[in-house]
Scaffold this motif. Structure first.
Motif, PDB file in Angstrom:
ATOM      1  N   TYR A   1      67.428  55.776  12.745  1.00 49.02           N
ATOM      2  CA  TYR A   1      68.402  56.298  11.875  1.00 49.02           C
ATOM      3  C   TYR A   1      67.957  56.476  10.545  1.00 49.02           C
ATOM      4  O   TYR A   1      68.300  57.772  10.112  1.00 49.02           O
ATOM      5  N   LEU A   2      67.144  55.952  10.111  1.00 49.77           N
ATOM      6  CA  LEU A   2      66.487  56.217   8.828  1.00 49.77           C
ATOM      7  C   LEU A   2      65.467  57.531   8.919  1.00 49.77           C
ATOM      8  O   LEU A   2      65.387  58.315   7.751  1.00 49.77           O
ATOM      9  N   ILE A   3      64.917  57.568  10.014  1.00 51.76           N
ATOM     10  CA  ILE A   3      64.073  58.948  10.222  1.00 51.76           C
ATOM     11  C   ILE A   3      64.934  60.160  10.436  1.00 51.76           C
ATOM     12  O   ILE A   3      64.800  61.159   9.819  1.00 51.76           O
ATOM     13  N   LYS A   4      66.049  59.922  11.361  1.00 46.74           N
ATOM     14  CA  LYS A   4      66.719  61.175  11.606  1.00 46.74           C
ATOM     15  C   LYS A   4      67.803  61.875  10.869  1.00 46.74           C
ATOM     16  O   LYS A   4      67.977  63.081  10.802  1.00 46.74           O
ATOM     17  N   TYR A   5      68.446  60.857  10.114  1.00 52.63           N
ATOM     18  CA  TYR A   5      69.444  61.310   9.180  1.00 52.63           C
ATOM     19  C   TYR A   5      68.778  61.137   7.750  1.00 52.63           C
ATOM     20  O   TYR A   5      68.242  60.302   7.189  1.00 52.63           O
ATOM     21  N   SER A   6      69.798  61.957   6.685  1.00 52.80           N
ATOM     22  CA  SER A   6      69.455  61.733   5.212  1.00 52.80           C
ATOM     23  C   SER A   6      70.458  61.175   4.469  1.00 52.80           C
ATOM     24  O   SER A   6      70.156  60.511   3.555  1.00 52.80           O
ATOM     25  N   ASN A   7      71.746  61.421   4.771  1.00 54.52           N
ATOM     26  CA  ASN A   7      72.845  60.783   4.178  1.00 54.52           C
ATOM     27  C   ASN A   7      73.215  59.230   4.587  1.00 54.52           C
ATOM     28  O   ASN A   7      74.098  59.356   5.591  1.00 54.52           O
ATOM     29  N   TYR A   8      72.547  58.180   4.007  1.00 51.95           N
ATOM     30  CA  TYR A   8      72.743  57.039   4.749  1.00 51.95           C
ATOM     31  C   TYR A   8      74.050  56.302   4.472  1.00 51.95           C
ATOM     32  O   TYR A   8      74.284  56.182   3.102  1.00 51.95           O
ATOM     33  N   THR A   9      74.703  55.634   5.368  1.00 52.61           N
ATOM     34  CA  THR A   9      75.755  54.963   5.119  1.00 52.61           C
ATOM     35  C   THR A   9      75.699  53.840   5.729  1.00 52.61           C
ATOM     36  O   THR A   9      75.560  54.044   7.063  1.00 52.61           O
ATOM     37  N   VAL A  10      76.062  52.488   5.525  1.00 50.98           N
ATOM     38  CA  VAL A  10      76.132  51.213   6.503  1.00 50.98           C
ATOM     39  C   VAL A  10      77.018  51.430   7.704  1.00 50.98           C
ATOM     40  O   VAL A  10      76.707  51.075   8.607  1.00 50.98           O
TER      41      VAL A  10
END
Length: 359
Positions: free
Chosen positions: A123-132
């Motif tokens: 998730y941290l690698i593939k996506y940029s706008n992180y939300t829990v």
């Protein structure tokens, strides 16, 4: 519907042939005559894992070259041919399933924990706008990477088995459960539950694969019947498989249809054909595929990272479509296998040193 109906018709014809000519056949049993684990299940698992990679390699080629019809339809044919993979993975996962002490501990350690780590990092690698909230949603629906949906699906089956094991393991209910699960699976494949179930749940619905899970349990309960004469049914299964192969070519090359993962009959035919033909295969090849099957979790969790990184490169840059395809396939199987070998050697080295130390 047409492909599902075709499969059911062919399966009916096959069953009718065996019945009319009184050809004795029983479900493959999980143990060999020497009472050891039958390695053909590991072979099937390895073949299924390679098939899952092939399905995603097609998506990779289509991403870069959707207009290159000849190449894309060839990769689509290989992808459709590999659609037996997820059902066979479900089936082989159920064969040796038993409710015993440490049931959930082993599932947590060997499946859920590695999946959790891979999902968070992915998730941290593939996506940029992180939300829990999004991470939690993707985690439970297996949406971090496309193939990750298989883990929530499998965990549901493990929970289902944990709750209903007394019925699932009771031979009195075996035929009725198998028929009922077939009808439920067929109904689900035809889309009758789509309006009832939440849309986000469709991809991880156990109703899409319930027949394969129940069949795996039934195979796990079988015992070798020495009174049944040994028969060669390779010709029967091979003939029907060739018919299937013709239609896979037709639907892939002419109509460019992308098959579903949960057709009912094709995986069963594939399973029986491989079961009959495997003893005739080269031992080196079969041992390699068995090794892939034994390390399938590494490939399953790590190959999405490999192919995700490869989306920065045109597959044709690896020597054209043919060599690019081979290179992509080898990398997506080989890199996770290399990591698996490294970890296993590290563990064995640590254990040998630890136990060798004087107390």
């Amino acid at each position: 519907m047409e492909w599902e109906l075709l499969g059911i018709i062919l399966a009916g014809l096959g069953a009718l042939y065996l019945w009319v000519f009184q050809v004795p056949y029983s479900l493959p049993h999980p143990l060999t005559t020497k009472k050891t684990r039958e390695n053909r299940f590991d072979f099937l698992r390895g073949l299924a894992m390679v098939g899952i990679v092939i399905i995603h390699v097609h998506s990779y080629f289509y991403f870069f070259h959707p207009a290159d019809t000849s190449v894309v339809r060839t990769t689509l044919f290989l992808s459709n041919l590999s659609r037996f993979s997820v059902p066979l993975f479900i089936l082989t996962s159920a064969i040796f399933l038993r409710k015993k002490e440490g049931y959930w501990i082993s599932k947590l350690k060997n499946l859920i924990l590695p999946y959790t780590i891979a999902s968070v990092i992915g998730y941290l690698i593939k996506y940029s706008n992180y939300t829990v909230l999004e991470l939690i949603q993707f985690y439970f629906l297996g949406k971090v990477f496309a193939p990750f949906y298989f883990v929530p699906l499998l965990v549901q089956f493990y929970l289902f088995f944990f709750i209903f094991d007394r019925y699932l393991m009771n031979k009195k209910f075996s035929k009725g459960l198998l028929l009922f699960s077939f009808l439920i699976n067929l109904t689900s494949n035809l889309g009758f539950f789509d309006s009832i179930l939440p849309k986000d749940y469709h991809s991880i619905s156990i109703l899409n694969y319930i027949f394969f899970f129940i069949l795996g349990i039934q195979i796990g309960l079988t015992q070798e019947n020495e009174n049944i004469p040994k028969t060669n049914v390779s010709l029967v299964f091979g003939t029907f498989f060739i018919v299937f192969l013709f239609f896979v070519v037709l639907f892939s090359g002419v109509y460019a249809l992308d098959f579903k993962n949960h057709h009912l009959i094709y995986p069963i035919f594939f399973f029986l054909v491989i079961w009959e033909l495997l003893p005739k295969l080269n031992h080196t090849i079969s041992d390699m595929i068995c090794y892939i099957g034994n390390n399938s979790l590494f490939i399953f969790l790590l190959h999405p990272f490999v192919i995700h990184m490869m989306h920065s490169f045109d597959p044709y840059s690896f020597g054209g479509p043919f060599f690019g395809y081979l290179f992509t396939l080898i990398l997506n199987v080989g890199i996770p296998l290399g990591i698996a070998i490294t970890i296993q050697k590290g563990k064995s080295l640590y254990q040998s040193r630890h136990f060798a130390e004087p107390k």
